[in-house]
Each structure stands twice: as C-alpha cells, then as structure tokens.
Design an enzyme around this catalytic site. Structure first.
Site, PDB file in Angstrom:
ATOM      1  N   CYS A 242       0.819  -1.230   0.000  1.00 57.62           N
ATOM      2  CA  CYS A 242       0.000   0.000   0.000  1.00 57.62           C
ATOM      3  C   CYS A 242       0.846   1.270   0.000  1.00 57.62           C
ATOM      4  O   CYS A 242       0.327   2.358  -0.287  1.00 57.62           O
ATOM      5  CB  CYS A 242      -0.948   0.005   1.183  1.00 57.62           C
ATOM      6  SG  CYS A 242      -2.085  -1.391   1.162  1.00 57.62           S
TER       7      CYS A 242
ATOM      8  N   HIS B 133      -3.356   7.379   1.805  1.00 57.09           N
ATOM      9  CA  HIS B 133      -3.731   6.027   1.378  1.00 57.09           C
ATOM     10  C   HIS B 133      -5.125   5.733   1.945  1.00 57.09           C
ATOM     11  O   HIS B 133      -5.440   6.101   3.070  1.00 57.09           O
ATOM     12  CB  HIS B 133      -2.715   5.022   1.904  1.00 57.09           C
ATOM     13  CG  HIS B 133      -3.153   3.603   1.736  1.00 57.09           C
ATOM     14  ND1 HIS B 133      -3.586   3.117   0.520  1.00 57.09           N
ATOM     15  CD2 HIS B 133      -3.256   2.578   2.617  1.00 57.09           C
ATOM     16  CE1 HIS B 133      -3.931   1.840   0.674  1.00 57.09           C
ATOM     17  NE2 HIS B 133      -3.731   1.497   1.936  1.00 57.09           N
TER      18      HIS B 133
ATOM     19  N   ASN C 166     -10.002  -0.200  -0.293  1.00 55.77           N
ATOM     20  CA  ASN C 166      -8.532  -0.116  -0.278  1.00 55.77           C
ATOM     21  C   ASN C 166      -7.991  -0.739  -1.569  1.00 55.77           C
ATOM     22  O   ASN C 166      -8.055  -1.958  -1.738  1.00 55.77           O
ATOM     23  CB  ASN C 166      -8.019  -0.858   0.960  1.00 55.77           C
ATOM     24  CG  ASN C 166      -6.505  -0.801   1.091  1.00 55.77           C
ATOM     25  OD1 ASN C 166      -5.802  -0.402   0.166  1.00 55.77           O
ATOM     26  ND2 ASN C 166      -6.008  -1.210   2.245  1.00 55.77           N
TER      27      ASN C 166
END
Ligand code: UT7
Length: 322
Positions: A113, A249, A279
């Site tokens: 990520c 993020h 996500n």
C-alpha cells in the site's frame, strides 16, 4: 537546479461495482459493520480476464494525455503493484510494450500500500538527476484476486483500480521531499504468506490469500503516519496549516481521520475515496489525487501531502506542489 513536478494525472476503475449489501449476500457481514468500521460503501472489482496491466494502461494513457504528452515522450516507467500480471517480466515492461515506448528503463516496485509513494520517490530521483525528462509513475492493482472470499475480516476491505502521474523536469518544485520507511519485524501482521519460493503448493491450490491482523495494522498505521507527517513538515520547515490537501492512502476512514486530526486539518481538506473505492493498495493515492485534480479541488500551486502505509510494514510520505 532540476526538480520533478506532476505534469499530469490519470486513473481508471473497473466497471463492475459491488456494494456492501451485495457482499453481505456472499459472506457473513453487513453494510452497517463495514460502514461503521471502515467507511467503505462499495468497491470496484476487475472483470474476469481484466488484469492489472489493463487497468494500468488506461490510467497511464489518461495521465500522459493530461500532461499534454505522448507515450513516446516518457523516458522511465515505474509501476507499483502487489498483484503483477506475471511472475516476470515486470508489469512495467509489459506496459511499455502496450504504450509502444521502447528503450528507457521500466520496472516494478513492491511496497504494497506504500508502493505509490515508493515509486514516486524513485522516479523523482531519476528526474532530478537528469536521467529523464518525463517519468510515468503508476499504482495498479487487481488486489481482489488475492482475497479469500470466505474471510470476512479481509475480503470486505479491498478493491481494484489504477492511478498514474507523469513527473516532468521543472525549474521549480514539484516534489519537495519524500520520506520512506519500513519495519520488517511486522511482516506477519499483513501478508500473503505463500509465493513462488515458499509454499508454492498453496499457490497452485489457489490458497495464497491475504492474511491480516487488523488491530495491529491499525495501531501501527495511526502511529507511523502521525510520525511521518511530522517528519515531513519539520524537514520542509512548514506548518500543517500551509498544506492545502492531504491525500492519504485509502484503507480506513478512521485511520485517515486520525492523521487529519494530528495535522489539525478539517476533513474538507482531505481527499477521501475509500467510501467508493475501498482499499486499492498501491493505486489508492494516485486514484484519489486524480479525482481531486479532475473535479477541480486541487489546483496548480496547491501544496499537497501524500502518505501511505501497508504490508512490510512499509510506509512513507511526499510533499508536493501541484
Ligand atoms: O493498507 C493497510 C491495510 N490494512 C489496514 O489498514 C487495516 C487496518 N485495520 C482496520 O482497518 C481494522 O482493524 C478493521 C476494519 C480491519 C477491523 O476493525 P476493528 O474495529 O479492528 O474490528 P475487529 O477486528 O476487532 O473485529 C470486531 C468484531 C469481531 O467480532 P467479535 O470477536 O467482537 O465477536 C470480528 O469477528 O467484528 C467482527 N468482524 C466482522 N463482522 C462483520 C470482523 N470482520 C467483520 C465483517 N463483518 N466483515
């Protein structure tokens, strides 16, 4: 002095949208639980046969067009992904072939990520040392392919997508600084524990899925992101109120809000897409950036703070003048 500057942004989401309610028909969860714990209401899921490369190509072409360039102007491709099309070659090389742009370096970066921040940091250095005039930086994922759809603790959290930026050489910044960190002691808290060189039989059996200790990730993320945003402000000798937009993020609205609170920023100055994208790992930051550029919130001259964390743990930030 040469700096790198974001000259164009682009993104792409697969057409197929899956709501929390639809997921709740397949797995023991509820719209209410997902919304309250994460802020997610839906996610995009790539169609059968639609790959990370396909998503990356769409996002890349849009970023190149927004920069007023053609693929032939790109001298470097850095692609962040955890879900590459193949073991090798890199998805970046495959993208180079799609773009018909040959000869310059092209490689993938794996920092889950945090991948986009890592890739941006690497490409920034190539532009600043004069190796290339224009670099293409992409975060692209078909993360839903590594999910166990029977594990409600992970499968509700992720989605697919791609985002890209073009970094161009500039006499003015641009990217002021990037800050990268990792702590390999945390590997076991967020991982796919099998791969080519370890537990390959699990891969062959179709059992190589994300496993996560959500609570540990949450705690670490809140603390590490607070530290890295402080580090970024101190390094650049600026106050939080000088930042126009935070582009975090997109893993969990509660983690995002906690970083905004640490910075004393109202949520109007935070770009949030986790509600609609979930996500998307390395793709989430450039997807959010592109959305806010295209809807007119982020304007040339705005100061933006980008940050992200994921498996490794690996995390980082970038301070960027648009
Ligand atoms: O990019 C970095 C990647 N990951 C992250 O950033 C994730 C960070 N962590 C998180 O976002 C949160 O920890 C989660 C959203 C994953 C979980 O939220 P939580 O508040 O930490 O919940 P929990 O894991 O403590 O679970 C609470 C309860 C449990 O039930 P019991 O033991 O209290 O009876 C879970 O079994 O919620 C249950 N649960 C669910 N219930 C309905 C877990 N997943 C679900 C679900 N639907 N999908």
């Amino acid at each position: 002095m040469v700096y790198s500057r974001i000259s164009g942004t682009g993104s792409y989401l697969p057409a197929n949208r899956v709501s929390n309610a639809e997921l709740a028909e397949r797995v023991d969860t509820s719209d209410q639980w997902i919304r309250e714990r994460t802020g997610i209401t839906q996610r995009h899921i790539a169609a059968d046969g639609e790959t990370t490369l396909d998503l990356a190509e769409q996002a890349a072409r849009r970023a190149i067009e927004a920069a007023g360039l053609t693929p032939q102007d790109i001298g470097l491709i850095v692609l962040a992904t955890t879900t590459p099309n193949q073991v090798f070659p890199s998805t970046a090389c495959m993208l180079q072939a799609r773009l018909q742009n040959f000869g310059g370096p092209a490689f993938d970066v794996q920092a889950v990520c945090a991948g986009f921040i890592y890739a941006l940091s690497v490409a920034d250095k190539f532009v600043r040392d004069g190796s290339t005039q224009h670099a293409l930086v992409i975060g692209a994922e078909t993360f839903t392919r590594i999910l166990d759809w029977n594990d409600r603790t992970t499968c509700v959290l992720f989605g697919d997508g791609a985002g890209a930026v073009v970094l161009s050489a500039s006499e003015t910044p641009g990217i002021y600084s990037t800050h990268l960190h990792a702590d390999g002691r945390e590997v076991q808290n967020l991982q796919v524990p099998f791969g080519v060189s370890q537990g390959y039989e699990q891969v062959q059996a179709g059992k190589a899925f994300v496993s996560m200790n959500g609570k540990e990730v949450f705690k670490f993320a809140v603390s590490a992101l607070a530290k890295v945003v402080s580090e970024t402000l101190a390094h650049n000798n600026i106050e939080a109120d000088e930042i126009d937009y935070l582009i975090p993020h997109q893993a969990n609205l509660r983690i995002i809000s906690s970083t905004a609170k640490k910075l004393g920023m109202s949520m109007e100055r935070v770009v949030v897409t986790v509600d609609r994208h979930a996500n998307t790992s390395a793709a989430s930051i450039p997807l959010a950036l592109d959305e806010a550029v295209r809807d007119g919130r982020i304007q040339p001259g705005h100061l933006c703070l980008l940050e992200g964390i994921g498996g490794g743990f690996a995390w980082g930030s970038a301070l960027v003048r648009m």
